[in-house]
Scaffold this motif. Sequence first.
Motif, PDB file in Angstrom:
ATOM      1  N   MET A 134      -1.947  31.425 -52.160  1.00 53.53           N
ATOM      2  CA  MET A 134      -2.467  31.414 -50.587  1.00 53.53           C
ATOM      3  C   MET A 134      -1.680  30.261 -50.049  1.00 53.53           C
ATOM      4  SD  MET A 134      -6.123  30.837 -48.873  1.00 53.53           S
ATOM      5  CE  MET A 134      -6.408  30.999 -47.128  1.00 53.53           C
TER       6      MET A 134
ATOM      7  N   ARG B  67       2.075  30.441 -49.192  1.00 58.89           N
ATOM      8  CA  ARG B  67       2.165  31.348 -47.842  1.00 58.89           C
ATOM      9  C   ARG B  67       2.009  30.474 -46.797  1.00 58.89           C
ATOM     10  NH1 ARG B  67       4.662  35.350 -45.405  1.00 58.89           N
ATOM     11  NH2 ARG B  67       3.356  36.218 -43.986  1.00 58.89           N
TER      12      ARG B  67
ATOM     13  N   VAL C 272      -5.673  26.332 -42.557  1.00 58.12           N
ATOM     14  CA  VAL C 272      -6.560  25.630 -43.985  1.00 58.12           C
ATOM     15  C   VAL C 272      -6.295  26.510 -44.864  1.00 58.12           C
ATOM     16  CG1 VAL C 272      -8.623  24.710 -44.088  1.00 58.12           C
ATOM     17  CG2 VAL C 272      -7.857  24.787 -41.908  1.00 58.12           C
ATOM     18  N   ALA C 273      -6.000  26.147 -46.164  1.00 63.24           N
ATOM     19  CA  ALA C 273      -5.731  27.075 -47.301  1.00 63.24           C
ATOM     20  C   ALA C 273      -6.341  26.358 -48.446  1.00 63.24           C
ATOM     21  CB  ALA C 273      -4.270  27.149 -47.406  1.00 63.24           C
TER      22      ALA C 273
ATOM     23  N   LEU D  31      -8.353  45.682 -33.251  1.00 66.15           N
ATOM     24  CA  LEU D  31      -8.673  44.904 -34.378  1.00 66.15           C
ATOM     25  C   LEU D  31      -8.968  43.297 -33.949  1.00 66.15           C
ATOM     26  CD1 LEU D  31      -8.294  44.410 -37.448  1.00 66.15           C
ATOM     27  CD2 LEU D  31      -6.178  43.436 -37.092  1.00 66.15           C
TER      28      LEU D  31
ATOM     29  N   ILE E 228     -12.580  41.331 -35.038  1.00 69.32           N
ATOM     30  CA  ILE E 228     -12.459  40.230 -35.711  1.00 69.32           C
ATOM     31  C   ILE E 228     -13.388  39.130 -34.957  1.00 69.32           C
ATOM     32  CG2 ILE E 228     -10.875  38.304 -36.372  1.00 69.32           C
ATOM     33  CD1 ILE E 228      -8.671  40.134 -37.016  1.00 69.32           C
TER      34      ILE E 228
ATOM     35  N   ASP F  51       8.044  38.194 -40.440  1.00 74.40           N
ATOM     36  CA  ASP F  51       8.340  39.396 -40.938  1.00 74.40           C
ATOM     37  C   ASP F  51       9.321  40.074 -39.788  1.00 74.40           C
ATOM     38  OD1 ASP F  51       7.419  41.414 -42.397  1.00 74.40           O
ATOM     39  OD2 ASP F  51       5.893  41.991 -41.172  1.00 74.40           O
TER      40      ASP F  51
ATOM     41  N   ARG G  83      -1.551  44.007 -39.165  1.00 74.24           N
ATOM     42  CA  ARG G  83      -1.657  43.081 -40.312  1.00 74.24           C
ATOM     43  C   ARG G  83      -1.344  41.838 -40.290  1.00 74.24           C
ATOM     44  NH1 ARG G  83       3.223  45.950 -41.347  1.00 74.24           N
ATOM     45  NH2 ARG G  83       5.182  44.500 -41.273  1.00 74.24           N
TER      46      ARG G  83
ATOM     47  N   ALA H 132      -4.708  40.169 -39.179  1.00 73.55           N
ATOM     48  CA  ALA H 132      -5.586  40.246 -40.289  1.00 73.55           C
ATOM     49  C   ALA H 132      -5.173  39.194 -41.283  1.00 73.55           C
ATOM     50  CB  ALA H 132      -5.656  41.718 -41.204  1.00 73.55           C
ATOM     51  N   GLU H 133      -3.859  38.863 -41.327  1.00 69.29           N
ATOM     52  CA  GLU H 133      -3.650  37.579 -42.444  1.00 69.29           C
ATOM     53  C   GLU H 133      -3.860  36.240 -41.890  1.00 69.29           C
ATOM     54  OE1 GLU H 133       0.476  37.495 -43.636  1.00 69.29           O
ATOM     55  OE2 GLU H 133       0.082  35.542 -44.435  1.00 69.29           O
TER      56      GLU H 133
ATOM     57  N   VAL I  73      -6.242  35.371 -39.556  1.00 65.09           N
ATOM     58  CA  VAL I  73      -7.710  35.042 -39.686  1.00 65.09           C
ATOM     59  C   VAL I  73      -8.213  34.404 -40.986  1.00 65.09           C
ATOM     60  CG1 VAL I  73      -8.804  37.251 -40.310  1.00 65.09           C
ATOM     61  CG2 VAL I  73      -9.962  35.934 -38.821  1.00 65.09           C
ATOM     62  N   CYS I  74      -7.357  34.913 -42.002  1.00 58.46           N
ATOM     63  CA  CYS I  74      -7.771  34.116 -43.302  1.00 58.46           C
ATOM     64  C   CYS I  74      -7.571  32.701 -43.462  1.00 58.46           C
ATOM     65  CB  CYS I  74      -7.178  34.969 -44.391  1.00 58.46           C
ATOM     66  SG  CYS I  74      -7.714  36.612 -44.680  1.00 58.46           S
ATOM     67  N   TYR I  75      -6.775  31.978 -42.448  1.00 59.66           N
ATOM     68  CA  TYR I  75      -6.258  30.691 -42.658  1.00 59.66           C
ATOM     69  C   TYR I  75      -7.322  29.845 -41.740  1.00 59.66           C
ATOM     70  CZ  TYR I  75      -2.028  32.386 -44.614  1.00 59.66           C
ATOM     71  OH  TYR I  75      -1.298  32.994 -45.491  1.00 59.66           O
ATOM     72  N   ARG I  76      -8.209  30.410 -41.011  1.00 57.61           N
ATOM     73  CA  ARG I  76      -8.819  29.655 -40.071  1.00 57.61           C
ATOM     74  C   ARG I  76     -10.265  28.771 -40.869  1.00 57.61           C
ATOM     75  NH1 ARG I  76     -13.946  32.188 -38.683  1.00 57.61           N
ATOM     76  NH2 ARG I  76     -14.339  33.590 -40.221  1.00 57.61           N
TER      77      ARG I  76
END
Lengths: 421, 516
Positions: free
Chosen positions: B203, B206, B389-390, B456, B460, B485, B493, B496-497, B499-502
Amino acid sequence: MQENEEKAYAYWFYNVPGMNGKKGRELYARMGNAEEIYMASMKQLSAYADKKTAENIMHTKDTWDILAEYESLKKQKIHFTGYGMKDYPERLSYLADAPAVLYYKGKLPENNCPAVAIIGARMCSEYGRQVAAWFGSKLGEKGIQIISGMAMGIDGISQEAALHVDGKSFAVLGCGVDICYPKSNMGLYERLLDQGGIISEYHPGTMPKPQLFPPRNRIISGLADLVLVIEAKEKSGTFITVDMALEQGKEVYVIPGRITDALSRGCLRLMKQGAGAALSPEDILEVLYYEEIPKRSTTSARNETSSRNETSSRNETSSRNETSLRNETSIMERASVKEEMDKSRERMKKAGLSRTEEVLYDALDICPRSLEDIHHDFKEQVKNMEKCGLEGNIRETMELLTGLCIKGVAEQLEIGMFRKK
Amino acid sequence: MVSKVLSGGLRGIYCYPVQVEVDISNGLPGFEMVGFLGSEVREAKERVKVSLKNAGYPLPAVKITVNISPADIRKEGTAYDLPIAIGILKSLGCLKEPLVDEFFFVGEMGLGGELRSVPGVLPMVLEMKKRGIRKCMVPKDNVAEGAVVEGMEVYGAEHILEVVDFLKNPDNSSLSPEKIDMDDLFVPRKRQDDFREVQGQEMVRRAAEISAAGFHHLLMVGPPGSGKTMIARRMPTIMPPMNRKESLEVSAIYSVAGLLKKGQSLITERPFLAPHHTITPSALAGGGSVPRPGVISRAHRGVMFLDELTEFKRDTIEILRQPLEDKKVQIARQNGTVTYPADFLVVAAMNPCPCGYYPDPNLCSCTAPQIARYQGRISGPILDRMDLVATVKKMNVAKLEKGELGESSQDMADRILKAREIQEKRFQGTDLSFNSEMRIPQIRQFCELDSEGKKLLEKICKTADLSARAYYKMLKVARTIADLDQSEKILPRHLAEAVCYRKAPGRKEMGFYAGE
């Protein structure tokens, strides 16, 4: 009015410097009531009390205005009761070390309605959080009174949950009843005033101190018929309450967890020592309604005979309650534990997850896990799957996880932390 | 007779020309220096007198007056020794050659007449080029930095006599303009650190990649010993190499700060600075009576790593707010205000709680208020500027032993470079260069979503309860992910990725059973 007067005198009496429950009860037994003590001369007093106490009593008589002080207490909406008084909680009167006085806001627990103390760790896991809320709300719904300490974590959550379903809950504090500790539970404090009560044996205005908390635990267990421990580490303040409960002859139930979780070790140790395991709120209801209510034989033997009559009358009323509730519980039994356990499965099916999403869902837990951990497990699974079209990199995992969150079967907690919903 | 010699003074990283005027007249013998001089400059009198004597030019008993103009700007430093000496020689008639007037002089002198290095040669030479001067005489130790300015003849001398000999007879001198092969400087050197050594931690790897590609500030959260510092140190290895313009900017700052090593010409590798959390606000921002560049300016075009973010004092961290917004820092002191560039990537690291192991209940021994207090120590405005934020995971030693290597820095850098090129094209003609700098109008313009993406995004927003700021931050990150990409559109996609770093809002203490 007479009762009020009696309380006003008792309020003065227990506020005499150096007065404590033990001394007070002794004097009471010898002199009848607080008014007698107030009227007594120095000579009379010194026959029963040591010199220092007698002097203190005589001294405060001059400075303490009996009626005005009691009025001001009432104005703050703080009620007062003392050992042996009519409204003094019956359950406490059997205790060897019963508190001499109780201050309370709101109400006191009803004597003939079952009460359960739910206690546990302040720093609880997500699992404890959920279980506390589940048990709190299910027991609250059935009219069981939830007794606890209004602390952070398990205590507060279970009480909050009980109030949420219009149940009754009572908090016993380690400070004055006019002080909300911890402050973050202010909302809960206010709601408890409406739907239950705040109880303390300490005078109003007493600030919370570490040494005040262990003694209040005996009141928590004393007010309950059964003590339920949800999560506790192996060294935990919760055990003070459990020890008290065992001494008082109360049933102790615990919520089992995994042996590797520090927060479950305490509960599991208790289980090993003979505590009952509660697998669902129904288990608790069963103990309260089907079995005989835990006898207080061990402790009540030490108490005065006068209360025996009351005990038997109480058992009668509660057995009437039992029959009325029996039907309800049997319905609940059918609804049973399994349904609760299957709930998340069902939700998953409803959401229409794909095969890969199901695999990812299995990598989640109800405790939060870090994305890194989830990804690791998921990757291992994907390796063994054929034709799933996945490469097993973190981007796919994140993408699928977001999908699960949107479908409502998972949720993102703090950064990089996810759990099943 | 009055003689004039050209030199230069520094204000921040900019240089202004200075005329050193020397007059020799009859009268009571003496040496006067005027022109709003700092004490180092006034001491030049003794250094010059003695070194000229030792070089074989004893001063006659005359009245010497030196004026350093413009006389209303305070001069500091020792760089005027050489121009004063040349001016005196010129006035005395020892140097009559017109060649002297074509030169720009700077340098400190020792008592034996040797020349010593001074700070800020690079910006001075740059400024002289702008003003049409072509020849510069600098101390030998500084010649490498001056020589990188194309089209300039920069001579490096070790002794005053060398300078005098050259000026008298340039054809017969050992001095020649320094030549530096710029391409040689920019040959990427082999780095010791490589992302390959970071095992697992996918994580944060990335997140680091996205951070480097779009210049998004990154916050890493994880237990002690999980490799946060290790990852931060490898950030410069995946950022695209500095181009010449960037390199000159950075080198100018280091030159002014006197931080270029002897004989070093340019800083060609991205700076990496990791100030300790006890650093003072003025050390971070820059300061002193003559304001010198601070850590944030030295991290210009590079990475500033703030380890143990929660341990920094609040007023120290607050210093970063203006530079993060304006990409420069203004320092006001008694002697005026200077501006230093400060455009850096913040990589911060912190533990999730005082003991570091939250939310693992088996290891963490902190209480909830302790954790809340600990996390509350980070300044909100700074946290707001962290786009990514990871979490970093505690590493399993057994796994480390197995030694599975990760992706190398080079592979990551290749992808990042491509993403940077896309951004360059996108922001052509604007003053922006990275996705993270986009403001709302640009976000609207460049972060277009297709209908599926819009759907999406709506979902979200509903489930994640995003604030407006978090919403735009997420879109910017999604844009960078799409660039990595090489996708023109932001696809579902990518969102979707992103949002995981918020930073999801802190948990509520009172949670209800999910079934209720």
